[in-house]
Design a protein around this motif. Structure first.
Motif, PDB file in Angstrom:
ATOM      1  N   ALA A 100       0.802  -1.220   0.000  1.00 57.68           N
ATOM      2  CA  ALA A 100       0.000   0.000   0.000  1.00 57.68           C
ATOM      3  C   ALA A 100       0.841   1.278   0.000  1.00 57.68           C
ATOM      4  O   ALA A 100       0.512   2.235  -0.684  1.00 57.68           O
ATOM      5  CB  ALA A 100      -0.935   0.001   1.207  1.00 57.68           C
TER       6      ALA A 100
ATOM      7  N   MET B 292      -8.040   2.787   0.163  1.00 56.78           N
ATOM      8  CA  MET B 292      -6.633   2.456  -0.090  1.00 56.78           C
ATOM      9  C   MET B 292      -6.341   2.343  -1.585  1.00 56.78           C
ATOM     10  O   MET B 292      -5.417   2.958  -2.094  1.00 56.78           O
ATOM     11  CB  MET B 292      -6.303   1.110   0.557  1.00 56.78           C
ATOM     12  CG  MET B 292      -5.822   1.198   1.972  1.00 56.78           C
ATOM     13  SD  MET B 292      -5.973  -0.409   2.771  1.00 56.78           S
ATOM     14  CE  MET B 292      -4.626  -1.292   2.100  1.00 56.78           C
ATOM     15  N   ILE B 296      -3.773   4.402  -3.885  1.00 57.64           N
ATOM     16  CA  ILE B 296      -2.568   3.719  -4.368  1.00 57.64           C
ATOM     17  C   ILE B 296      -2.454   3.917  -5.876  1.00 57.64           C
ATOM     18  O   ILE B 296      -1.390   4.207  -6.409  1.00 57.64           O
ATOM     19  CB  ILE B 296      -2.612   2.219  -4.022  1.00 57.64           C
ATOM     20  CG1 ILE B 296      -2.450   2.031  -2.507  1.00 57.64           C
ATOM     21  CG2 ILE B 296      -1.512   1.461  -4.746  1.00 57.64           C
ATOM     22  CD1 ILE B 296      -2.708   0.626  -2.023  1.00 57.64           C
TER      23      ILE B 296
END
Lengths: 308, 318, 383
Positions: A100, B292, B296
């Motif tokens: 991540a 996330m 990303i």
């Protein structure tokens, strides 16, 4: 003269109670403070390596406690369960960095911070699905019979907490001083660009930092679980407290995080005992504001203004 | 004239107004209006916060506190002391304005994440006080707030509120763009955000940052007040740390330093929980994953990344 | 460029709109629900939701209600009042439910009240705060005992044992705050003086400081803790650690076996006010609630392989009140159902015997609470 004696006895007795009371606040504060310190240390290490405030730090604490509970539940002995839980947290930490944080390494620091927030929600959600929403108690490592000391009482688990925290701090100090990786981490914290030029792989340093922080968080979560209980969302509070500890000590200072954590625990206990249990949670934040106004680098931080 | 229309600033505002005007055609009932109003309220706060994060390069972890302070100032002054709502709202603005100025002035002289820490502390203190002083605030269970009235006219129900919030959204986007395009703002951007360079050419960067912070705090306060009147019920959670984090997340998800990005961030994070409500226990897992993965793969945020891609695609085609 | 972005956005919005629309069978009876199935109150909300799902499935298996299927539309508010408000709007305006059972906490319930009052839809709350039904709101009912009753029951027991000076330790959550307020109000009626009034945060992990203060306060005869979740368990452990020997009272916020599991040996001798459900097996056969409780316990524990809690019982009562009222009204017409709920009389529920009236939208009296003592890891009925 005659009237003076009993009065003296009374004040002595009174101060005896007062001292015992003070001692009790101190013991309670230090026990909880030690866990804040470990969590805060985790924040500081990642912050140093990348200036990222890792909001998933609290989830490492949760994984430590919850995985131990789970592994005991499936029949493993406590020491094995603890090792397994720490390993799981470290793997999670490393995976978080690899999957991540690293892919977005060119992004703004704020973006990375939000990614860690996403990760913390994800991990908490996963824990809730896998392990349920109940609270769990972990058995104390060596019984629940309180130890009496100067009129105050202390649980054997508190000694475990303080002892393990101390051992970890000593081990970390050795690690940073005498190992190559430790020195490289310090160099990166000091000046990332210079470190890179010296041939240090700063990305690898960040990778290691996440593993190390996860380890610290997990240990904190495990040793404190017999005292404070654990659940899938225990990381929210302990994560925030650890962050406050790190800020209190001047974000990015390892010594600061440890002192900040202990201080935070003690302040909370003292504030609850002497000032107001309603406002004990506000006291650390008032102190943070005062520090920022009058001592902006924190208690142990670097200089407040950055070099150009 | 045509050139003016295609200018991103005016063109964007026109399109935004058009969307707001036409959206009701797609809103079948009051629930949808409610979601739209909440998007609008969040969007205005986030447009303000984006000024701070995107242009001053500072994070606030306490905007929930300012929102809550506005909400509770309005709630208490109108319900307990019988003040007219507009006066209460302005009092909230004054309180938050002064408070944010006092905090920002000494702290923004320093570089680093100090504002984040100060606002974290300030926000949490505000929410603790609101939660503890239950004789005045109703405590953790919350308090009821009277509807908004102005000169005897009562603003009540979803549809009137939709238009009020819609109009305010257009105005605040316009204001934000003006602040960004002010001489100081341009100077700061012209030197590519390098503060030292800006200072060298004589720009008061600290003053500019303080201004952005105060403006963003006031945006939050005003919307807190209006939210209190619209919703009719407020709790200390509005002032809480997690509300602050949510607001920052909206800015970053949509795209920092992009006013329309802030709007998109507000839309997504307001609608997403409604869409995910069917997943029950998996809601958190999915929400965290979306957050996330988006960042990303689009670290600059949705709008800047997509516009960039679009440009590339068009450039490649021609 | 911006334009195309915005058309995209608009398309997304339209997609979202169509996704949100419920695709449900129209002839089913729709019961709406918003509970805190996750978040800090999840140990209340989770058994509540499970109970609703279990009994609605059961109802449908037995042929439904008024010949129609019953459909549960549920949203999880995670304990957030603002989320609850939006979900209630969704239940009312979008899902068009006939009735709402929900509101795990007083805060989420309070957020819902203005909406259901305006929409004129019956609402049965599962939260404890007395403000929910006092003053009476036309469309709002509730199934759990109030916090004032919990305080009164405890004070009654303290008076009986001759305690007149006590220390209060309450949680700063909505539950604890409201409980504290009611305790301060009720105590004088029983001639009890609260000499120390301390609080702790709902997420606190150590309460030894507050307890040390209580321990060192002259003349305290008993301690009353008002909180729910893990906090009271930690208080109990700290209490044992400090070696405090005063009687310890807890509220119905800890009325589940998990409290005993968490507090361990420290829970020995703790007194609590709770529903009879916890001592179902030990209840005398002639107790009015016996059959209801035995059945609920059996159903729940077979279905979920987890011990029942008194919180799930609130949802059981809520659903049964609704089902009985719909049957009695012979339709789902909101005002007829509302009237039928208000006329509930002699309903023997899992919490207590319910007798509603236009002046009382809860219908329980102090007999719905029993004083239990924890002995050797189990509950023992004191009175």
């Amino acid at each position: 003269m005659g009237a003076g004696r009993p009065l003296l006895v009374i004040t002595a007795g009174c101060s005896g109670i007062m001292f015992a009371e003070f001692l009790q606040y101190l013991f309670s504060g230090m026990t909880i403070g030690a866990t804040y310190a470990l969590v805060g240390l985790g924040f500081a290490i990642i912050y140093n390596a990348s200036h990222v405030i890792n909001f998933a730090q609290g989830e490492f604490v949760m994984i430590g406690g919850m995985a131990t509970v789970f592994l005991i539940h499936i029949g493993l002995p406590l020491p094995v369960a603890i090792l397994g839980a720490v390993a799981l947290a470290v793997v999670t930490g490393l995976a978080l960095e690899k999957l991540a944080v690293e892919p977005a390494r060119n992004a703004d620091v704020v973006t990375l911070i939000i990614i860690t927030i996403g990760a913390s929600i994800f991990l908490r959600g996963l824990a809730q699905v896998l392990w349920g929403k109940e609270f769990f108690a972990l058995p104390a490592f060596s019984g629940n019979d309180p130890i009496h000391l100067g009129g105050a009482t202390l649980l054997p688990q508190s000694l475990w907490v303080l002892g393990i925290t101390l051992a970890i701090v000593v081990a970390l100090a050795w690690f940073f001083k005498y190992t190559l990786i430790g020195k490289a981490i310090l160099a990166t914290a000091c000046n990332a660009d210079a470190a890179k030029m010296m041939g240090i792989n700063t990305q690898f340093i960040l990778f290691i930092s996440f593993g190390l922080s996860a380890l610290l968080g997990a240990v904190a979560g495990i040793i404190v679980a017999p005292i404070t209980l654990t659940s899938y969302d225990v990381g929210i509070m302990l994560g925030l407290k650890g962050f406050v500890a790190a800020v209190l000590g001047g974000l990015g200072s390892a010594v600061g995080a440890i002192v900040g954590g202990l201080l935070l625990g003690i302040i909370e206990a003292m504030a609850a005992g002497y000032i107001s249990s309603d406002y004990k949670d506000a006291v650390p934040f008032v102190i943070i504001l005062l520090i920022l106004f009058f001592l902006p680098s924190g208690l142990f931080g670097a200089r407040g203004t950055e070099r150009v | 004239m045509l050139a003016k229309l295609t200018h991103p600033r005016i063109g964007g505002l026109l399109i935004l107004s058009l969307i707001i005007a036409l959206l009701p055609l797609a809103l079948p009932n009051n629930y949808y209006y409610d979601v739209a109003i909440k998007i609008g309220i969040n969007a205005i706060v986030v447009v303000g916060l984006n000024l701070l994060i995107g242009y001053a390069g500072q994070i606030s972890l306490g905007h929930g506190g300012f929102f809550g302070l506005g909400a509770y100032t309005s709630g208490i002054l109108t319900a307990v002391y019988g003040w007219p709502p507009l006066l209460a709202l302005l009092t909230g603005v004054a309180v938050v304005g002064v408070l944010s100025f006092i905090v920002a002035r000494p702290i923004l002289r320093l570089t680093g994440h100090y504002l984040a820490m100060a606002t974290l502390g300030l926000g949490i203190i505000i929410s603790i006080v609101i939660s503890n002083e239950d004789w005045l605030t109703g405590g953790p269970d919350g308090m009821y707030v009277e509807p908004f009235t102005l000169l005897g006219w009562e603003l009540y129900g979803e549809k009137p509120w939709y238009w009020v919030i819609g109009a305010l959204l257009v105005i605040s986007v316009w204001m934000a763009m003006n602040i960004v395009d002010s001489p100081a703002g341009r100077a700061l951007r012209a030197v590519h955000g390098s503060e030292v360079a800006a200072q060298v050419v004589g720009v008061d960067t600290t003053g500019y940052k303080v201004l952005l912070f105060v403006v963003s705090a006031v945006f939050a306060s005003v919307m807190g007040s209006l939210f209190a009147h619209y919703s009719g019920f407020i709790t200390p959670a509005q002032a809480g740390f997690f509300h602050s984090i949510e607001l920052v997340t909206m800015v970053v998800l949509g795209g920092m330093a992009s006013t329309y990005g802030a709007l998109v961030g507000a839309v997504l994070l307001t609608v997403l929980p409604q869409l995910l409500s069917g997943f029950e226990d998996f809601e958190m897992v999915i929400f965290g994953l979306i957050l996330m993965l988006t960042l990303i793969f689009m670290p600059k945020g949705l709008v800047p990344t997509l516009t960039h891609k679009l440009k590339d695609w068009r450039g490649g085609r021609s | 460029m911006l334009k195309s972005l915005f058309t995209r956005g608009a398309m997304l919005a339209v997609c979202a709109v169509s996704l949100l629309s419920p695709a449900l069978a129209d002839d089913a009876i729709k019961i709406g629900s918003f509970l805190s199935a996750t978040g800090p109150a999840s140990f209340l909300g989770d058994p509540e939701l499970k109970t609703l799902q279990l009994y609605i499935d059961k109802l449908n298996a037995e042929g439904g209600l008024l010949g129609k299927k019953v459909e549960l539309i549920h949203y999880d508010d995670a304990g957030d009042a603002e989320k609850a408000r939006t979900f209630v709007k969704r239940l009312l305006d979008n899902d068009k439910v006939s009735l709402i059972i929900g509101g795990t906490t007083t805060g989420t319930t309070m957020a819902a009240i203005p909406l259901v009052e305006r929409a004129k839809i019956p609402f049965i709350s599962l939260a404890g705060g007395i403000d929910i039904i006092d003053p009476v709101k036309k469309w709002v009912f509730k199934t759990p005992q109030t916090d004032r009753m919990a305080a009164a029951k405890i004070m009654e027991d303290m008076k009986k044992r001759g305690y007149t000076k006590i220390a209060l330790l309450s949680e700063t959550s909505g539950f604890g705050r409201s409980g504290r307020e009611q305790t301060l109000k009720v105590a004088p009626e029983y001639g009890i003086d609260i000499v120390l009034d301390e609080t702790y945060g709902p997420k606190d992990t150590d309460m030894t400081a507050q307890l040390t203060k209580i321990k060192n306060t002259e003349g305290v005869q008993a301690v009353f803790v008002f909180g729910f979740g893990q906090g009271p368990a930690i208080v109990t452990k700290n209490y044992a650690q400090l070696g405090i020997t005063l009687p310890l009272y807890q509220s119905h916020g800890v009325a589940s076996n998990s409290y005993i599991d968490l507090a361990g040996d420290a829970a020995q001798g703790v007194l609590i006010s709770a529903s009879a459900l916890l001592i179902t097996d030990d209840l005398p056969a002639d107790d009015v609630q016996k059959t209801v409780l035995v059945n609920y316990k059996k159903d729940y524990e077979t279905a979920f392989k987890a011990p029942v809690s008194t919180f799930g019982a609130y949802a059981y009562d809520g659903l049964m009140l609704a089902v009985n009222a719909i049957k009695k009204a012979g339709s789902t017409d909101p005002s007829k159902v509302r009237d039928a709920i208000e006329q509930t009389e002699g309903y023997v529920g899992a919490t207590g015997v319910v007798n509603m009236s236009p002046k009382d939208h809860m219908g329980l009296d102090l007999t719905a609470f029993r004083i239990l003592e924890i002995k050797d890891g189990g509950w023992v009925l004191i009175q």
